[in-house]
Scaffold this active site. Structure first.
Site, PDB file in Angstrom:
ATOM      1  N   LYS A 306      20.829  25.158   1.820  1.00 15.00           N
ATOM      2  CA  LYS A 306      22.093  25.817   2.147  1.00 15.00           C
ATOM      3  C   LYS A 306      22.386  25.671   3.634  1.00 15.00           C
ATOM      4  CE  LYS A 306      22.067  29.548  -1.279  1.00 15.00           C
ATOM      5  NZ  LYS A 306      23.317  29.170  -1.973  1.00 15.00           N
ATOM      6  N   ARG A 380      19.803  30.073 -12.689  1.00 18.46           N
ATOM      7  CA  ARG A 380      19.801  29.756 -14.123  1.00 18.46           C
ATOM      8  C   ARG A 380      18.478  29.170 -14.567  1.00 18.46           C
ATOM      9  NH1 ARG A 380      24.919  25.921 -13.159  1.00 18.46           N
ATOM     10  NH2 ARG A 380      25.138  27.380 -11.409  1.00 18.46           N
TER      11      ARG A 380
HETATM   12  N1  BES Z   1      22.417  32.715  -5.097  1.00 13.98           N
HETATM   13  C1  BES Z   1      23.383  31.700  -5.155  1.00 13.98           C
HETATM   14  C2  BES Z   1      24.766  32.225  -5.513  1.00 13.98           C
HETATM   15  C3  BES Z   1      25.501  32.944  -4.422  1.00 13.98           C
HETATM   16  C4  BES Z   1      26.151  32.231  -3.417  1.00 13.98           C
HETATM   17  C5  BES Z   1      25.591  34.305  -4.428  1.00 13.98           C
HETATM   18  C6  BES Z   1      26.853  32.911  -2.443  1.00 13.98           C
HETATM   19  C7  BES Z   1      26.315  34.987  -3.458  1.00 13.98           C
HETATM   20  C8  BES Z   1      26.932  34.276  -2.453  1.00 13.98           C
HETATM   21  C9  BES Z   1      23.009  30.690  -6.235  1.00 13.98           C
HETATM   22  O1  BES Z   1      21.662  30.449  -6.386  1.00 13.98           O
HETATM   23  C10 BES Z   1      23.620  29.393  -5.806  1.00 13.98           C
HETATM   24  O2  BES Z   1      23.221  28.858  -4.808  1.00 13.98           O
HETATM   25  N2  BES Z   1      24.584  28.889  -6.597  1.00 13.98           N
HETATM   26  C11 BES Z   1      25.247  27.694  -6.304  1.00 13.98           C
HETATM   27  C12 BES Z   1      25.392  26.914  -7.583  1.00 13.98           C
HETATM   28  C13 BES Z   1      25.904  25.505  -7.386  1.00 13.98           C
HETATM   29  C14 BES Z   1      24.875  24.678  -6.690  1.00 13.98           C
HETATM   30  C15 BES Z   1      26.239  24.941  -8.733  1.00 13.98           C
HETATM   31  C16 BES Z   1      26.619  28.029  -5.708  1.00 13.98           C
HETATM   32  O3  BES Z   1      27.249  28.970  -6.189  1.00 13.98           O
HETATM   33  O4  BES Z   1      27.009  27.380  -4.752  1.00 13.98           O
HETATM   34 MN    MN Z   2      20.938  28.991  -5.032  1.00 11.54          MN
END
Ligand code: BES
Ligand code: MN
Ligand code: ZN
Length: 532
Positions: A306, A380
């Protein structure tokens, strides 16, 4: 068990949160009292004023005893009764209380659920700025078209404890108010429904205690709140409330074939844990409601790293897990007659040398193979194995709770959690619980048309479905693992915590989940009362 952090430094002092939390809550006592406001020998009597300058019944009573002192002050223009405004009065003539706090309610015909909640929040904020150690609130009898007094009482307890909540365990100087508010009395002037009111107060307090545990866990830094720490807190909760606890270690997960969950913890030095807690409120072998909470104690994204900005907030990626523990605390305190199992897959998502790489293919406990195209879609991957594991409890229904997608924040903002389900009746029930608890959720579609986005050329399913409909395709992924039971999914990415100056966990969706279980339990009781 002896845990070490990645660089071989011993972990910081492990706080037994569960103990400190209980002590904190014992400091504030709530009760209901049937007596008129002018008879309260209280440090502060709280009454409402509508805009413009219209006294509520309780305010009227104080005005009468003081021979028009309050209405005189309003006439002088010191308070209009606007929503959000307050006025603290000292030495009110003939009053036996030390202070009277006037709380502005806004216009009477515009006074709705939200205005009530806002007024209670305003009252508690003002109370904490006075030196009052106790207060008697006369707000619950202010009429609301759509809600009864029980609702207002339970909301008052929740909002009250919420405004007193602080997360300062890790500050070297704990923020101390002069004389902390320690006794709250909810004044009512009629004895009608006193048993129901008392029940509502206990429900509200239990929900608030559950929220407070969920907030504490969420707010802890990720160097303290590790998967091991979550497991310890779960054990401590189990001990206090006589729940059955099972903690699976990585070697147990290997035996069960949880290749998907283990693919996430590979990149971390902290071992993953799978926590299962069983609450039995019914003696008979009634099928349990299973709650599954995402417990990623820190989400760096893994190799699909990230960006740096706001990455600290990924400590909140275990708020689903925290809400499961908070809900279990709430229902155990209420001794709700229902069987509930909480399952928490807990892990870090780190980019270590052994981490999963984009393109890796893993086999889940269900036997389905998964092509991991993005290691940041890890929620997931841990949930799918936990959802397969849930089958062994022969669940009545399964609800998973997860900070799953950034897309959900874009779609619903910070107001509503996303709700997706393979059963419309269950979704409807959850929507009703969300309405009753004002812990909002919004039903999104889970049509098969979206499943196509998860096609993989090399495995049974890919772990991402592209940018379009990200919340829905994430739920579609989970739906491949929930075919054997009725299931709902709550995406709490936008609702579990606040950013900015009020950064902190919200304790949501403990109110929604607890309300859902309260309704379910009341059906169970009715079922038991039917002649067989
Ligand atoms: N924990 C994150 C989701 C999230 C992001 C929660 C920002 C709250 C604020 C999750 O694990 C994630 O990184 N999801 C990705 C999925 C994508 C790679 C398909 C996302 O939402 O960017
Ligand atoms: Mn994530
Ligand atoms: Zn995540």
């Amino acid at each position: 068990m002896c845990e070490q952090s990645g660089d071989n430094q011993p972990l910081p002092r492990l706080i037994n949160l569960f103990e400190t939390q209980r002590i904190k809550e014992q400091e504030v006592k709530f009760s209901i009292k049937n007596a008129s406001p002018e008879k309260q020998r209280s440090a502060c009597v709280v009454v409402g004023v509508f805009e413009p300058r219209k006294l509520t019944e309780a305010a009227e009573a104080m005005d009468k005893i003081s021979k028009g002192y309050i209405s005189g002050i309003l006439k002088n223009g010191d308070m209009e009764g606007k929503a959000g405004s307050t006025l603290t009065l000292h030495n009110v003539p003939n009053a036996i209380c030390t202070r009277v706090l006037l709380v502005g309610l806004g216009k009477e015909r515009e006074f709705h659920d939200k205005s009530y909640r806002d007024a209670v929040r305003t009252a508690f904020k003002a109370l904490q700025e006075t030196g009052a150690a106790d207060a008697t609130l006369y707000l619950a009898e202010i009429p609301l078209k759509t809600r009864n007094i029980a609702w207002k009482i339970s909301q008052t307890a929740i909002i009250g404890l919420e405004s007193i909540y602080r997360s300062d365990q890790l500050k070297s100087k704990h923020s101390e108010t002069k004389r902390p508010l320690s006794k709250i009395t909810l004044g009512v002037t009629s004895a009608v429904g006193s048993a129901a009111n008392e029940g509502a107060l206990q429900q509200g307090l239990s929900i608030a205690h559950g929220m407070s545990l969920a907030k504490d866990l969420g707010n802890l830094p990720p160097n303290i709140c590790t998967p091991t720490y979550l497991a310890q807190q779960a054990m401590s909760l189990a001990k206090t409330y006589k729940l059955k606890a099972t903690i699976l270690e990585e070697k147990d997960m290997e035996k069960l074939g949880m290749g998907s969950l283990l693919s996430v913890s590979r990149g971390s030095r902290q071992p993953a844990k799978l926590i299962a807690l069983e609450y039995r409120g019914l003696a008979k072998m009634e099928r349990p409601i299973v709650l599954v909470g995402k417990g990623v104690t820190f989400d760096t994204g893994g190799i699909s790293l990230k960006p740096a900005s706001e990455m600290d907030e990924m400590k909140y990626d275990m708020c689903g897990a925290a809400s499961v523990l908070g809900t279990l605390l709430a229902i155990a305190q209420m001794r709700l007659p229902i069987n509930v199992v909480g399952i928490i897959p807990a892990t870090e998502n780190m980019p270590g040398g052994n981490a999963t790489k984009p393109g890796d293919i893993v086999t889940s406990m269900s036997g389905q193979t998964i092509e991991i195209l993005n290691t940041d879609a890890e929620g997931r991957l841990i949930l799918c194995d936990a959802l397969t594991y849930a089958e062994r409890y022969q669940p009545e229904v399964v609800i998973d709770i997860a900070t799953l997608t950034g897309a959900c924040v874009i779609a619903l903002g910070h107001v509503a959690s996303g709700l997706l389900s393979n059963d419309d009746k269950l979704a409807h029930e959850l929507m009703q619980a969300s309405e009753q608890s004002v812990d909002r959720a919004w039903h999104l579609p889970l049509w098969d048309d979206y499943q196509e986005q998860l096609k993989s050329n090399f495995a049974d399913i890919a772990n991402i479905g592209g940018r379009a409909g990200g919340t829905i395709t994430a739920a579609c992924f989970l739906s491949r693992f929930t075919k054997k039971y009725r299931w709902a999914h709550l995406d709490i990415a936008g609702t579990a915590w606040k950013s900015g100056k009020d950064k902190g966990a919200t304790g949501r969706p403990v109110p929604l989940l607890t309300q859902f279980l309260i309704e379910r339990a009341s059906h169970e009781v009715k079922k038991a009362e039917l002649p067989s």
